[in-house]
Design a protein around this motif. Structure first.
Motif, PDB file in Angstrom:
ATOM      1  N   GLY A   1       3.645   1.675  -0.020  1.00  0.00           N
ATOM      2  CA  GLY A   1       2.944   1.360  -0.320  1.00  0.00           C
ATOM      3  C   GLY A   1       1.999   1.339   1.296  1.00  0.00           C
ATOM      4  N   TYR A   2       0.231   2.202   1.294  1.00  0.00           N
ATOM      5  CA  TYR A   2      -0.148   3.017   2.276  1.00  0.00           C
ATOM      6  C   TYR A   2      -1.479   1.940   2.042  1.00  0.00           C
ATOM      7  N   VAL A   3      -1.824   1.569   3.881  1.00  0.00           N
ATOM      8  CA  VAL A   3      -3.147   1.539   4.449  1.00  0.00           C
ATOM      9  C   VAL A   3      -3.960   2.168   5.140  1.00  0.00           C
ATOM     10  N   GLY A   4      -4.689   3.238   5.146  1.00  0.00           N
ATOM     11  CA  GLY A   4      -5.414   3.722   5.811  1.00  0.00           C
ATOM     12  C   GLY A   4      -6.506   3.867   7.323  1.00  0.00           C
ATOM     13  N   VAL A   5      -6.047   4.034   8.074  1.00  0.00           N
ATOM     14  CA  VAL A   5      -6.785   3.380   9.236  1.00  0.00           C
ATOM     15  C   VAL A   5      -7.574   4.151   9.478  1.00  0.00           C
TER      16      VAL A   5
ATOM     17  N   TYR B   1       1.921  13.941  -2.858  1.00  0.00           N
ATOM     18  CA  TYR B   1       1.944  13.572  -1.377  1.00  0.00           C
ATOM     19  C   TYR B   1       1.073  12.070  -1.298  1.00  0.00           C
ATOM     20  N   ILE B   2       0.902  12.088  -0.098  1.00  0.00           N
ATOM     21  CA  ILE B   2       0.507  10.814   0.515  1.00  0.00           C
ATOM     22  C   ILE B   2      -0.888  11.517   1.316  1.00  0.00           C
ATOM     23  N   CYS B   3      -1.367  11.340   0.420  1.00  0.00           N
ATOM     24  CA  CYS B   3      -3.318  11.746   0.516  1.00  0.00           C
ATOM     25  C   CYS B   3      -3.889  11.311  -0.435  1.00  0.00           C
ATOM     26  N   HIS B   4      -5.471  11.278   0.017  1.00  0.00           N
ATOM     27  CA  HIS B   4      -6.268  10.076  -1.022  1.00  0.00           C
ATOM     28  C   HIS B   4      -7.634  11.287  -0.928  1.00  0.00           C
ATOM     29  N   ILE B   5      -8.274  10.897  -1.647  1.00  0.00           N
ATOM     30  CA  ILE B   5      -9.261  12.115  -2.303  1.00  0.00           C
ATOM     31  C   ILE B   5     -10.687  11.160  -2.094  1.00  0.00           C
ATOM     32  N   ALA B   6     -11.702  11.324  -1.188  1.00  0.00           N
ATOM     33  CA  ALA B   6     -12.382  10.488  -0.070  1.00  0.00           C
ATOM     34  C   ALA B   6     -13.656  10.465  -0.592  1.00  0.00           C
ATOM     35  N   SER B   7     -14.347   9.995  -1.239  1.00  0.00           N
ATOM     36  CA  SER B   7     -15.926   9.334  -1.536  1.00  0.00           C
ATOM     37  C   SER B   7     -16.759  10.068  -0.070  1.00  0.00           C
ATOM     38  N   PRO B   8     -17.934  10.397  -1.133  1.00  0.00           N
ATOM     39  CA  PRO B   8     -19.174  11.271   0.339  1.00  0.00           C
ATOM     40  C   PRO B   8     -18.982  10.341   1.372  1.00  0.00           C
ATOM     41  N   GLY B   9     -19.218  10.221   2.372  1.00  0.00           N
ATOM     42  CA  GLY B   9     -19.195   9.616   3.427  1.00  0.00           C
ATOM     43  C   GLY B   9     -17.943   8.196   4.225  1.00  0.00           C
TER      44      GLY B   9
ATOM     45  N   ASP C   1      -9.544  -1.161  -1.037  1.00  0.00           N
ATOM     46  CA  ASP C   1      -9.429  -2.941  -0.808  1.00  0.00           C
ATOM     47  C   ASP C   1     -10.631  -3.685  -0.887  1.00  0.00           C
ATOM     48  N   GLU C   2     -10.514  -4.437  -1.939  1.00  0.00           N
ATOM     49  CA  GLU C   2     -11.871  -4.857  -1.774  1.00  0.00           C
ATOM     50  C   GLU C   2     -12.730  -5.686  -0.293  1.00  0.00           C
ATOM     51  N   ALA C   3     -11.778  -6.185  -0.251  1.00  0.00           N
ATOM     52  CA  ALA C   3     -11.681  -7.015   1.206  1.00  0.00           C
ATOM     53  C   ALA C   3     -12.397  -6.594   2.389  1.00  0.00           C
ATOM     54  N   THR C   4     -11.982  -5.509   2.541  1.00  0.00           N
ATOM     55  CA  THR C   4     -11.436  -4.486   3.803  1.00  0.00           C
ATOM     56  C   THR C   4     -12.396  -3.709   3.952  1.00  0.00           C
ATOM     57  N   GLY C   5     -12.487  -3.142   2.254  1.00  0.00           N
ATOM     58  CA  GLY C   5     -13.257  -1.893   2.898  1.00  0.00           C
ATOM     59  C   GLY C   5     -12.495  -0.641   2.359  1.00  0.00           C
ATOM     60  N   LEU C   6     -10.816  -0.629   3.385  1.00  0.00           N
ATOM     61  CA  LEU C   6      -9.982   0.065   3.569  1.00  0.00           C
ATOM     62  C   LEU C   6      -9.829   0.990   2.583  1.00  0.00           C
ATOM     63  N   PRO C   7      -9.178   2.405   2.822  1.00  0.00           N
ATOM     64  CA  PRO C   7      -8.396   3.208   1.734  1.00  0.00           C
ATOM     65  C   PRO C   7      -7.313   2.384   1.230  1.00  0.00           C
TER      66      PRO C   7
ATOM     67  N   PRO D   1     -14.394   8.198   5.837  1.00  0.00           N
ATOM     68  CA  PRO D   1     -13.814   8.807   6.575  1.00  0.00           C
ATOM     69  C   PRO D   1     -12.044   9.509   6.333  1.00  0.00           C
ATOM     70  N   ASP D   2     -12.300  10.342   5.430  1.00  0.00           N
ATOM     71  CA  ASP D   2     -11.083  11.743   5.751  1.00  0.00           C
ATOM     72  C   ASP D   2     -10.139  11.556   5.997  1.00  0.00           C
ATOM     73  N   PRO D   3      -9.872  11.705   7.512  1.00  0.00           N
ATOM     74  CA  PRO D   3      -8.649  11.540   8.332  1.00  0.00           C
ATOM     75  C   PRO D   3      -8.399  10.855   8.834  1.00  0.00           C
ATOM     76  N   VAL D   4      -8.070   9.772   7.709  1.00  0.00           N
ATOM     77  CA  VAL D   4      -7.064   8.478   8.294  1.00  0.00           C
ATOM     78  C   VAL D   4      -6.262   8.709   8.972  1.00  0.00           C
ATOM     79  N   TRP D   5      -5.802   8.064   8.617  1.00  0.00           N
ATOM     80  CA  TRP D   5      -4.330   7.286   9.402  1.00  0.00           C
ATOM     81  C   TRP D   5      -3.247   6.096   8.702  1.00  0.00           C
TER      82      TRP D   5
END
Length: 207
Positions: free
Chosen positions: A50-54, A137-145, A31-37, A147-151
């Motif tokens: 729809g899902y947003v990662g915490v 599945y409900i999972c994502h590919i995080a970029s380096p740096g 998300d451009e405004a918040t930086g959240l996945p 947070p990977d284990p988001v909720w």
């Protein structure tokens, strides 16, 4: 986080034709405004979710969706960490699928028979399962740096009044159902991300 779209990962041959034919079945983006996945994933009924990662450290990380006060389509219906994609998970999944063979024989047009047919290759090929699971599945590919284990906090568009594509060719619910397309779900994710970002850690008592 890189924007990734997954297409043609769900068999829509038995569905009536509609806007879902040309849509991705899963999207990840930041998300451009918040930086959240964020994620959009097509559910079993064909409707989008729809899902947003915490990230860890946020007050809602690890919380049940009923504990989070937000305004989003249909209310929150999901709260969980990233789906596990590992060989151990694959082996457990295979055991469950093989256990459904009797059900598939008894109901050849039921869910078990459909799933076994759709995932036949993945039952015997771990690498193929990883590719397909990542696209479903409900999972994502995080970029380096990042947070990977988001909720993940999520909502779905399969409520009363929502049109579910996989049902539209088999059941009639009247003429009042509305399909919620990618653009709609993306806007809801953006709104949910802003609401999550506005929640701050409680101040510690100083004494």
């Amino acid at each position: 986080m890189e924007r990734i779209e997954y297409r043609d990962v769900i068999n829509k041959a038995d569905w009536t034709r509609g806007p879902w034919d040309n849509e991705p079945d899963k999207i990840q983006w930041q998300d451009e405004a918040t930086g959240l996945p964020c994620l959009i994933v097509r559910g079993p009924s064909g409707s989008l979710c729809g899902y947003v990662g915490v990230a860890p450290g946020h007050p809602w990380h690890g919380q049940d969706y009923d504990s989070c006060d937000v305004d989003v389509h249909g209310g929150l219906t999901f709260a969980h960490g990233c789906a596990e994609i590992s060989r151990e998970k694959w082996e457990k999944w295979r055991e469950r699928q093989y256990a459904r063979r009797d059900e598939a024989k008894k109901y050849p047009i039921g869910d078990a028979a459909r799933d076994l047919k759709e995932w036949a290759k993945e039952l015997e090929d771990y690498d193929a399962w990883v590719v397909r699971a990542t696209s479903r599945y409900i999972c994502h590919i995080a970029s380096p740096g990042e947070p990977d284990p988001v909720w993940w906090l999520g909502f779905d568009c399969a409520h009363s009044g929502d049109l579910s594509p996989s049902y539209s060719g088999r059941y009639s619910f009247g003429d009042h159902e509305i399909y919620r397309p990618i653009s709609y779900v993306e806007r809801e994710c953006q709104s949910l991300a802003r609401q999550i970002a506005s929640v701050t850690l409680p101040l510690r008592h100083r004494g």
